[in-house]
Write a protein that holds these residues in place. Structure first.
Motif, PDB file in Angstrom:
ATOM      1  N   ALA A  32       4.267  31.176 -16.506  1.00  0.00           N
ATOM      2  CA  ALA A  32       3.341  30.189 -15.946  1.00  0.00           C
ATOM      3  C   ALA A  32       3.303  28.955 -16.834  1.00  0.00           C
ATOM      4  O   ALA A  32       3.586  29.025 -18.029  1.00  0.00           O
ATOM      5  CB  ALA A  32       1.939  30.789 -15.822  1.00  0.00           C
ATOM      6  N   ARG A  33       2.934  27.818 -16.238  1.00  0.00           N
ATOM      7  CA  ARG A  33       2.775  26.577 -17.004  1.00  0.00           C
ATOM      8  C   ARG A  33       1.577  26.646 -17.929  1.00  0.00           C
ATOM      9  O   ARG A  33       1.501  25.935 -18.916  1.00  0.00           O
ATOM     10  CB  ARG A  33       2.586  25.390 -16.072  1.00  0.00           C
ATOM     11  N   GLY A  34       0.617  27.496 -17.548  1.00  0.00           N
ATOM     12  CA  GLY A  34      -0.570  27.620 -18.380  1.00  0.00           C
ATOM     13  C   GLY A  34      -1.702  28.279 -17.629  1.00  0.00           C
ATOM     14  O   GLY A  34      -1.502  28.885 -16.574  1.00  0.00           O
ATOM     15  N   PHE A  35      -2.882  28.146 -18.193  1.00  0.00           N
ATOM     16  CA  PHE A  35      -4.072  28.825 -17.702  1.00  0.00           C
ATOM     17  C   PHE A  35      -5.207  27.822 -17.610  1.00  0.00           C
ATOM     18  O   PHE A  35      -5.352  26.942 -18.462  1.00  0.00           O
ATOM     19  CB  PHE A  35      -4.469  29.938 -18.680  1.00  0.00           C
ATOM     20  N   VAL A  36      -6.023  27.958 -16.570  1.00  0.00           N
ATOM     21  CA  VAL A  36      -7.246  27.165 -16.455  1.00  0.00           C
ATOM     22  C   VAL A  36      -8.376  28.103 -16.044  1.00  0.00           C
ATOM     23  O   VAL A  36      -8.201  28.969 -15.180  1.00  0.00           O
ATOM     24  CB  VAL A  36      -7.088  25.988 -15.456  1.00  0.00           C
ATOM     25  N   SER A  37      -9.495  27.956 -16.715  1.00  0.00           N
ATOM     26  CA  SER A  37     -10.680  28.711 -16.339  1.00  0.00           C
ATOM     27  C   SER A  37     -11.165  28.190 -14.991  1.00  0.00           C
ATOM     28  O   SER A  37     -11.161  26.975 -14.747  1.00  0.00           O
ATOM     29  CB  SER A  37     -11.766  28.509 -17.397  1.00  0.00           C
ATOM     30  N   LYS A  38     -11.597  29.087 -14.109  1.00  0.00           N
ATOM     31  CA  LYS A  38     -12.082  28.649 -12.793  1.00  0.00           C
ATOM     32  C   LYS A  38     -13.252  27.683 -12.934  1.00  0.00           C
ATOM     33  O   LYS A  38     -13.378  26.755 -12.151  1.00  0.00           O
ATOM     34  CB  LYS A  38     -12.490  29.856 -11.947  1.00  0.00           C
ATOM     35  N   ALA A  39     -14.076  27.882 -13.959  1.00  0.00           N
ATOM     36  CA  ALA A  39     -15.234  27.010 -14.165  1.00  0.00           C
ATOM     37  C   ALA A  39     -14.816  25.612 -14.596  1.00  0.00           C
ATOM     38  O   ALA A  39     -15.594  24.666 -14.451  1.00  0.00           O
ATOM     39  CB  ALA A  39     -16.163  27.620 -15.211  1.00  0.00           C
ATOM     40  N   GLU A  40     -13.595  25.467 -15.117  1.00  0.00           N
ATOM     41  CA  GLU A  40     -13.125  24.174 -15.617  1.00  0.00           C
ATOM     42  C   GLU A  40     -12.002  23.592 -14.765  1.00  0.00           C
ATOM     43  O   GLU A  40     -11.302  22.675 -15.194  1.00  0.00           O
ATOM     44  CB  GLU A  40     -12.672  24.327 -17.070  1.00  0.00           C
ATOM     45  N   LEU A  41     -11.843  24.116 -13.550  1.00  0.00           N
ATOM     46  CA  LEU A  41     -10.772  23.641 -12.677  1.00  0.00           C
ATOM     47  C   LEU A  41     -11.021  22.210 -12.225  1.00  0.00           C
ATOM     48  O   LEU A  41     -12.066  21.899 -11.661  1.00  0.00           O
ATOM     49  CB  LEU A  41     -10.653  24.547 -11.443  1.00  0.00           C
ATOM     50  N   THR A  42     -10.050  21.358 -12.500  1.00  0.00           N
ATOM     51  CA  THR A  42     -10.054  19.980 -12.012  1.00  0.00           C
ATOM     52  C   THR A  42      -8.603  19.591 -11.765  1.00  0.00           C
ATOM     53  O   THR A  42      -7.679  20.233 -12.284  1.00  0.00           O
ATOM     54  CB  THR A  42     -10.652  18.981 -13.026  1.00  0.00           C
TER      55      THR A  42
END
Length: 122
Positions: A103-113
């Motif tokens: 994967a390119r990376g990870f994002v927390s659902k709460a910080e998704l933009t």
């Protein structure tokens, strides 16, 4: 004068309908084109191969197979979509699995933009 960037297409794979709806609205507002959604890993693999999105926003915890296995299947199938894993859990909870998944990376659902996804794609 800068040329406008083409909209990046996104497939959202998440088992929670409310998150899919919120993520779609947020990403479309931020200039992405959401080309589809899927509610489980098997459907996510099939939709990615059919729709060929630029980005797959992929929940780590799905009801059938986890996001890490989905990412592995997509790589084996030759998909070149940028995979961004997402979870309500902290990325550190997954140790090296995110990096090992391709994967390119990870994002927390709460910080998704949209900017968070763009930063991972840069």
């Amino acid at each position: 004068m800068q040329l406008l960037e083409a909209k990046l297409s996104v497939l959202i794979v998440d088992d929670h309908p409310s998150f899919r709806a919120v993520a779609q609205m947020l990403l479309e507002t931020d200039g992405f084109s959401v080309v589809g959604t899927a509610s489980d890993g098997e459907s996510g693999v099939a939709a990615t191969l059919l729709l060929a999105p630029d980005v797959v926003l992929l929940d780590v915890e799905l009801p059938d197979i986890d996001g890490f296995e989905v990412a592995a299947r997509l790589r084996r199938a030759g998909s070149d979509a940028a995979i961004v894993l997402a979870s309500s859990r902290d990325g550190a909870d997954f140790g090296t699995l995110v990096a090992e998944s391709g994967a390119r990376g990870f994002v927390s659902k709460a910080e998704l933009t949209g900017d968070a996804i763009r930063a991972l794609l840069a």
